[in-house]
Motif scaffolding. Structure first.
Motif, PDB file in Angstrom:
ATOM      1  N   CYS A 101       0.859  -1.179   0.000  1.00 53.09           N
ATOM      2  CA  CYS A 101       0.000   0.000   0.000  1.00 53.09           C
ATOM      3  C   CYS A 101       0.893   1.227   0.000  1.00 53.09           C
ATOM      4  O   CYS A 101       1.678   1.426   0.934  1.00 53.09           O
ATOM      5  CB  CYS A 101      -0.894   0.000   1.239  1.00 53.09           C
ATOM      6  N   ARG A 102       0.748   2.042  -1.007  1.00 51.41           N
ATOM      7  CA  ARG A 102       1.635   3.192  -1.201  1.00 51.41           C
ATOM      8  C   ARG A 102       0.973   4.471  -0.707  1.00 51.41           C
ATOM      9  O   ARG A 102      -0.186   4.738  -1.005  1.00 51.41           O
ATOM     10  CB  ARG A 102       2.000   3.324  -2.674  1.00 51.41           C
ATOM     11  N   GLY A 103       1.751   5.242   0.041  1.00 55.38           N
ATOM     12  CA  GLY A 103       1.243   6.510   0.536  1.00 55.38           C
ATOM     13  C   GLY A 103       0.364   6.292   1.751  1.00 55.38           C
ATOM     14  O   GLY A 103       0.591   5.393   2.549  1.00 55.38           O
ATOM     15  N   GLY A 104      -0.648   7.113   1.874  1.00 55.13           N
ATOM     16  CA  GLY A 104      -1.546   6.987   3.007  1.00 55.13           C
ATOM     17  C   GLY A 104      -1.192   7.936   4.125  1.00 55.13           C
ATOM     18  O   GLY A 104      -0.104   8.516   4.162  1.00 55.13           O
ATOM     19  N   THR A 105      -2.110   8.088   5.046  1.00 54.64           N
ATOM     20  CA  THR A 105      -1.926   9.042   6.148  1.00 54.64           C
ATOM     21  C   THR A 105      -1.595   8.344   7.452  1.00 54.64           C
ATOM     22  O   THR A 105      -0.663   8.717   8.151  1.00 54.64           O
ATOM     23  CB  THR A 105      -3.196   9.884   6.319  1.00 54.64           C
ATOM     24  N   THR A 106      -2.343   7.321   7.789  1.00 53.39           N
ATOM     25  CA  THR A 106      -2.081   6.590   9.022  1.00 53.39           C
ATOM     26  C   THR A 106      -2.175   5.102   8.759  1.00 53.39           C
ATOM     27  O   THR A 106      -2.865   4.660   7.843  1.00 53.39           O
ATOM     28  CB  THR A 106      -3.091   6.966  10.124  1.00 53.39           C
ATOM     29  N   GLY A 107      -1.498   4.349   9.561  1.00 49.69           N
ATOM     30  CA  GLY A 107      -1.521   2.909   9.399  1.00 49.69           C
ATOM     31  C   GLY A 107      -1.472   2.187  10.718  1.00 49.69           C
ATOM     32  O   GLY A 107      -1.045   2.746  11.740  1.00 49.69           O
ATOM     33  N   TYR A 108      -1.932   0.963  10.709  1.00 50.31           N
ATOM     34  CA  TYR A 108      -1.925   0.130  11.906  1.00 50.31           C
ATOM     35  C   TYR A 108      -1.371  -1.241  11.551  1.00 50.31           C
ATOM     36  O   TYR A 108      -1.695  -1.781  10.491  1.00 50.31           O
ATOM     37  CB  TYR A 108      -3.335  -0.007  12.479  1.00 50.31           C
ATOM     38  N   PHE A 109      -0.553  -1.760  12.434  1.00 51.47           N
ATOM     39  CA  PHE A 109       0.071  -3.050  12.224  1.00 51.47           C
ATOM     40  C   PHE A 109      -0.422  -4.057  13.254  1.00 51.47           C
ATOM     41  O   PHE A 109      -0.665  -3.726  14.414  1.00 51.47           O
ATOM     42  CB  PHE A 109       1.596  -2.935  12.351  1.00 51.47           C
ATOM     43  N   ALA A 110      -0.535  -5.299  12.811  1.00 52.96           N
ATOM     44  CA  ALA A 110      -0.753  -6.386  13.763  1.00 52.96           C
ATOM     45  C   ALA A 110       0.578  -6.713  14.436  1.00 52.96           C
ATOM     46  O   ALA A 110       1.635  -6.228  14.017  1.00 52.96           O
ATOM     47  CB  ALA A 110      -1.306  -7.610  13.034  1.00 52.96           C
ATOM     48  N   LYS A 111       0.529  -7.544  15.450  1.00 57.23           N
ATOM     49  CA  LYS A 111       1.740  -7.853  16.221  1.00 57.23           C
ATOM     50  C   LYS A 111       2.725  -8.727  15.465  1.00 57.23           C
ATOM     51  O   LYS A 111       3.898  -8.798  15.827  1.00 57.23           O
ATOM     52  CB  LYS A 111       1.341  -8.528  17.527  1.00 57.23           C
TER      53      LYS A 111
END
Length: 128
Positions: A110-120
């Motif tokens: 996924c390119r760009g974006g403002t915020t992101g969340y990761f799994a553990k």
């Protein structure tokens, strides 16, 4: 509450298959671009594996094309990464992530974006 819950993984032998699942919690944006990244032992970086956008379009890194695919179960807010014909070099910690405002890249991320969340993260081990 965790935004992303990852499951699956484990230890297999060369040529075998595994499925990773990533479930998005109800209070998160399920239309975000989702990607899987992996980090091999001793590496400080996470490399793209595959991704899926909100339209269901998928893309994979060259190293996994023809072997890994993504499907989605919208009713369960879950995406699955099917990993077939696994090789020892696929051994890594796998992380799913959602990226808001991102676009799908043909390179499998996924390119760009403002915020992101990761799994553990979840371990996948492939032995010869």
């Amino acid at each position: 509450q965790e935004r992303l819950m990852e499951s699956g993984g484990g230890s297999v032998h060369t040529g075998e298959s595994l499925r990773l699942s990533c479930t998005i919690s109800e209070d998160s944006d399920t239309s975000a671009c989702m990607q899987w990244l992996r980090q091999t032992p001793g590496s400080l970086k996470r490399d793209p594996v595959a991704a899926i956008d909100s339209d269901g379009t998928t893309a994979g890194a060259d190293s996994v094309k023809g072997r890994f695919t993504i499907s989605e179960d919208k009713a369960k807010n879950t995406r699955h990464l099917y990993m077939n014909n696994l090789k020892p070099e696929d051994t890594a910690m796998y992380y799913c992530a959602i990226m808001h405002g991102a676009e799908l890249s043909r390179g499998g991320y996924c390119r760009g974006g403002t915020t992101g969340y990761f799994a553990k993260g979840i371990q996948v081990t492939v032995s010869s």
